[in-house]
Design an enzyme around this catalytic site. Structure first.
Site, PDB file in Angstrom:
ATOM      1  N   GLU A 132      -8.498  -3.924   4.780  1.00 16.02           N
ATOM      2  CA  GLU A 132      -8.446  -4.011   3.152  1.00 16.02           C
ATOM      3  C   GLU A 132      -7.494  -4.762   2.986  1.00 16.02           C
ATOM      4  O   GLU A 132      -6.876  -5.619   1.649  1.00 16.02           O
ATOM      5  CB  GLU A 132      -8.161  -2.460   2.816  1.00 16.02           C
ATOM      6  CG  GLU A 132      -9.113  -1.170   2.832  1.00 16.02           C
ATOM      7  CD  GLU A 132      -9.058   0.013   3.470  1.00 16.02           C
ATOM      8  OE1 GLU A 132      -8.941   1.237   2.294  1.00 16.02           O
ATOM      9  OE2 GLU A 132      -8.233   0.810   4.400  1.00 16.02           O
TER      10      GLU A 132
ATOM     11  N   HIS B 202     -17.012   4.754   6.348  1.00 19.33           N
ATOM     12  CA  HIS B 202     -15.761   4.961   6.259  1.00 19.33           C
ATOM     13  C   HIS B 202     -15.472   5.696   6.755  1.00 19.33           C
ATOM     14  O   HIS B 202     -14.632   7.078   5.915  1.00 19.33           O
ATOM     15  CB  HIS B 202     -14.781   4.048   5.164  1.00 19.33           C
ATOM     16  CG  HIS B 202     -13.528   4.647   4.784  1.00 19.33           C
ATOM     17  ND1 HIS B 202     -12.969   2.979   5.041  1.00 19.33           N
ATOM     18  CD2 HIS B 202     -12.193   4.813   5.650  1.00 19.33           C
ATOM     19  CE1 HIS B 202     -12.001   3.007   4.902  1.00 19.33           C
ATOM     20  NE2 HIS B 202     -11.197   3.955   5.201  1.00 19.33           N
ATOM     21  N   LEU B 203     -14.943   5.760   8.326  1.00 22.91           N
ATOM     22  CA  LEU B 203     -15.089   7.790   8.809  1.00 22.91           C
ATOM     23  C   LEU B 203     -13.603   6.979   9.897  1.00 22.91           C
ATOM     24  O   LEU B 203     -13.494   6.648  10.848  1.00 22.91           O
ATOM     25  CB  LEU B 203     -15.932   7.297  10.237  1.00 22.91           C
ATOM     26  CG  LEU B 203     -17.189   7.354   9.724  1.00 22.91           C
ATOM     27  CD1 LEU B 203     -18.320   8.010  10.908  1.00 22.91           C
ATOM     28  CD2 LEU B 203     -17.603   8.460   8.894  1.00 22.91           C
ATOM     29  N   GLY B 204     -11.840   7.227   8.615  1.00 21.14           N
ATOM     30  CA  GLY B 204     -11.303   7.183   9.677  1.00 21.14           C
ATOM     31  C   GLY B 204     -10.832   8.566   9.117  1.00 21.14           C
ATOM     32  O   GLY B 204     -11.349   9.901  10.059  1.00 21.14           O
TER      33      GLY B 204
ATOM     34  N   ARG C 253      -9.596  17.197   5.599  1.00 23.37           N
ATOM     35  CA  ARG C 253      -9.950  17.935   3.994  1.00 23.37           C
ATOM     36  C   ARG C 253     -11.028  18.399   4.103  1.00 23.37           C
ATOM     37  O   ARG C 253     -11.631  18.241   5.790  1.00 23.37           O
ATOM     38  CB  ARG C 253     -10.146  16.461   3.547  1.00 23.37           C
ATOM     39  CG  ARG C 253      -8.924  16.225   2.968  1.00 23.37           C
ATOM     40  CD  ARG C 253      -9.268  14.560   1.979  1.00 23.37           C
ATOM     41  NE  ARG C 253      -8.252  13.874   2.971  1.00 23.37           N
ATOM     42  CZ  ARG C 253      -8.450  12.098   2.210  1.00 23.37           C
ATOM     43  NH1 ARG C 253      -8.869  12.049   1.310  1.00 23.37           N
ATOM     44  NH2 ARG C 253      -7.465  11.823   2.833  1.00 23.37           N
TER      45      ARG C 253
ATOM     46  N   ASN D  39       1.150  -1.230   0.116  1.00 24.41           N
ATOM     47  CA  ASN D  39      -0.203  -0.125  -0.468  1.00 24.41           C
ATOM     48  C   ASN D  39       0.782   1.145   0.013  1.00 24.41           C
ATOM     49  O   ASN D  39       1.337   1.803   1.347  1.00 24.41           O
ATOM     50  CB  ASN D  39      -1.321  -0.220   1.078  1.00 24.41           C
ATOM     51  CG  ASN D  39      -1.641   1.148   1.019  1.00 24.41           C
ATOM     52  OD1 ASN D  39      -1.847   1.938   0.114  1.00 24.41           O
ATOM     53  ND2 ASN D  39      -2.968   0.936   2.320  1.00 24.41           N
TER      54      ASN D  39
ATOM     55  N   HIS E  76     -11.656   4.903  -1.075  1.00 23.15           N
ATOM     56  CA  HIS E  76     -12.406   3.739   0.032  1.00 23.15           C
ATOM     57  C   HIS E  76     -12.977   2.462  -0.405  1.00 23.15           C
ATOM     58  O   HIS E  76     -13.659   1.338   0.402  1.00 23.15           O
ATOM     59  CB  HIS E  76     -13.342   4.210   1.130  1.00 23.15           C
ATOM     60  CG  HIS E  76     -12.136   5.221   2.110  1.00 23.15           C
ATOM     61  ND1 HIS E  76     -12.391   6.397   2.020  1.00 23.15           N
ATOM     62  CD2 HIS E  76     -11.182   5.154   2.101  1.00 23.15           C
ATOM     63  CE1 HIS E  76     -11.725   7.319   3.008  1.00 23.15           C
ATOM     64  NE2 HIS E  76     -10.953   7.238   2.631  1.00 23.15           N
TER      65      HIS E  76
ATOM     66  N   ARG F 125      -2.834  -1.975  -3.787  1.00 24.14           N
ATOM     67  CA  ARG F 125      -3.340  -0.913  -3.419  1.00 24.14           C
ATOM     68  C   ARG F 125      -3.276   0.439  -4.362  1.00 24.14           C
ATOM     69  O   ARG F 125      -2.114   0.577  -3.948  1.00 24.14           O
ATOM     70  CB  ARG F 125      -3.878  -0.913  -2.326  1.00 24.14           C
ATOM     71  CG  ARG F 125      -5.102   0.706  -2.062  1.00 24.14           C
ATOM     72  CD  ARG F 125      -4.890   0.922  -1.216  1.00 24.14           C
ATOM     73  NE  ARG F 125      -5.748   2.496  -1.087  1.00 24.14           N
ATOM     74  CZ  ARG F 125      -5.755   3.483  -0.280  1.00 24.14           C
ATOM     75  NH1 ARG F 125      -4.299   4.124   0.317  1.00 24.14           N
ATOM     76  NH2 ARG F 125      -5.943   4.702  -0.499  1.00 24.14           N
TER      77      ARG F 125
ATOM     78  N   ASN G 259     -13.858   2.430  16.216  1.00 22.17           N
ATOM     79  CA  ASN G 259     -13.658   2.771  18.276  1.00 22.17           C
ATOM     80  C   ASN G 259     -14.154   4.313  19.105  1.00 22.17           C
ATOM     81  O   ASN G 259     -14.369   3.745  19.910  1.00 22.17           O
ATOM     82  CB  ASN G 259     -12.278   3.582  17.918  1.00 22.17           C
ATOM     83  CG  ASN G 259     -11.717   1.850  17.764  1.00 22.17           C
ATOM     84  OD1 ASN G 259     -11.073   0.623  18.578  1.00 22.17           O
ATOM     85  ND2 ASN G 259     -10.549   2.725  16.341  1.00 22.17           N
TER      86      ASN G 259
END
Length: 379
Positions: free
Chosen positions: A364, A186-188, A219, A7, A155, A66, A312
């Protein structure tokens, strides 16, 4: 089969070797600050060579990469050939920070370790099923045709993986997986939302680039498209200044000085008004996307949280779900409070919920390894 998953980031290279038969990680690592003073490697080619040499005792059957941007051309896992390597050059402008270093790593391996097959897994591939009504922007046709300006999404590997597990969970409850309606969050550090029916994506929040959509760590997500033009005309900003601010200095960081959601929540608990506002804006944007996708889907069977924050942060999950009772989402608060998923799907729904709220841990690297093995084995 032992698959080395690579990756490549703009200044990083993460890797993991996965035994796909036993789903076991044999090794993993991160080479950081590539090309920077004091970094782990002078360039990405050296970085991948270091990773290969460090684990020379492991026999890699294949290497899965990836790749952030596949454009219109690459819509499924693809084995590397000379033609594929040549075609990838044309995608560099769509992901200038990520695709070029990934391509250089692929070229380096093809030159130095040609006997190891390489497979490309594209972040954009899951969104190849988007209909034109979802991926086209309201710009002149020539802008789309000549410059490829459209929604591509990001993502995708994560969204596809967790959607599949959510469908497994719903099917076990008697819901037809071929028509099940799922929204995945998808919350990172980066964040995106995707709407799917039966495991096929029909809309997603990220666009031509990963800047569109939700509020993220640094962002801004959705803003008036005239903002960059306004800043360039009235403040004299350069293109590079606008890009830096919107990508690296906005989002949570721009709103409250904290890019890490954990720190932002702590500050909000200590009555930091800017942190409170930042979290409110973050959640409101999520509500806008969930609501719009509910309308586009014509209903909902499951709302899925994944990635670092989604998996989390019980507090963010609660703030997102509790105001959505009118959509059939109801959360078991004690279960939500202690839920710390590892590899297992957790259902946070209360008994009276008509829409399931799930936490599905993403993986992933495993998804890429599995797709790589399937392609090599001809499945």
């Amino acid at each position: 089969m032992n698959v080395l998953v690579v990756n490549v980031g703009s200044t990083t290279l993460k890797y993991a070797c996965i035994d796909t038969q036993r789903r076991e990680r044999l090794t993993e690592g991160l080479i950081d600050r590539i090309g920077q003073d004091g970094g782990d490697a002078p360039d990405h080619m050296t970085a991948v060579q270091d990773a290969l040499q460090k684990h020379a005792d492991i026999e890699f059957t294949a290497i899965g990469h990836r790749v952030v941007q596949g454009g219109d051309r690459f819509t499924e896992p693809t084995r590397v050939t000379d033609q594929v390597r040549s075609d990838m050059v044309e995608l560099d402008p769509l992901a200038p920070l990520h695709n070029p270093p990934a391509r250089r790593v692929i070229d380096h391996i093809a030159t130095t370790s040609a006997s190891i097959p390489q497979v490309l897994v594209f972040d954009t591939a899951y969104f190849s099923t988007l209909p034109p009504v979802a991926y086209r922007y309201a710009v002149p046709d020539s802008v789309y045709v000549d410059h490829g300006v459209r929604k591509y999404g990001m993502h995708g590997t994560s969204h596809q993986y967790v959607t599949g597990l959510a469908l497994d969970h719903l099917a076990a409850q008697g819901i037809d997986r071929t028509s099940a309606k799922v929204i995945t969050l998808h919350l990172g550090g980066g964040a995106s939302a995707t709407a799917s029916i039966g495991g096929r994506a029909i809309d997603t929040s990220m666009g031509l680039t990963p800047l569109e959509g939700l509020v993220m760590a640094t962002r801004c997500g959705d803003i008036d498209p005239s903002v960059p033009i306004y800043l360039m005309r009235t403040a004299g900003w350069t293109v590079d200044q606008v890009e830096r601010v919107l990508i690296k200095e906005s989002g949570l960081l721009g709103l409250c000085g904290q890019a890490d959601m954990r720190r932002a929540l702590e500050a909000a608990t200590d009555d930091d008004e800017s942190a409170k506002l930042a979290i409110d804006i973050y959640v409101r944007r999520l509500h806008k996307y969930v609501g719009s996708y509910f309308a586009v889907l014509g209903g909902l069977d499951a709302l899925v949280f994944t990635a670092g924050i989604g998996e989390n942060s019980a507090e963010i999950r609660r703030r997102v779900v509790e105001p959505l009772h009118h959509l059939g989402l109801r959360m078991d608060l004690p279960v939500n409070a202690w839920a710390k998923p590892d590899v297992q799907t957790i259902d946070l729904s209360s008994d009276d919920a008509t829409v399931r709220t799930l936490v599905v841990p993403t993986d992933e690297e495993w998804a890429i390894a599995r797709q790589t093995a399937d392609l090599i084995d001809g499945r």
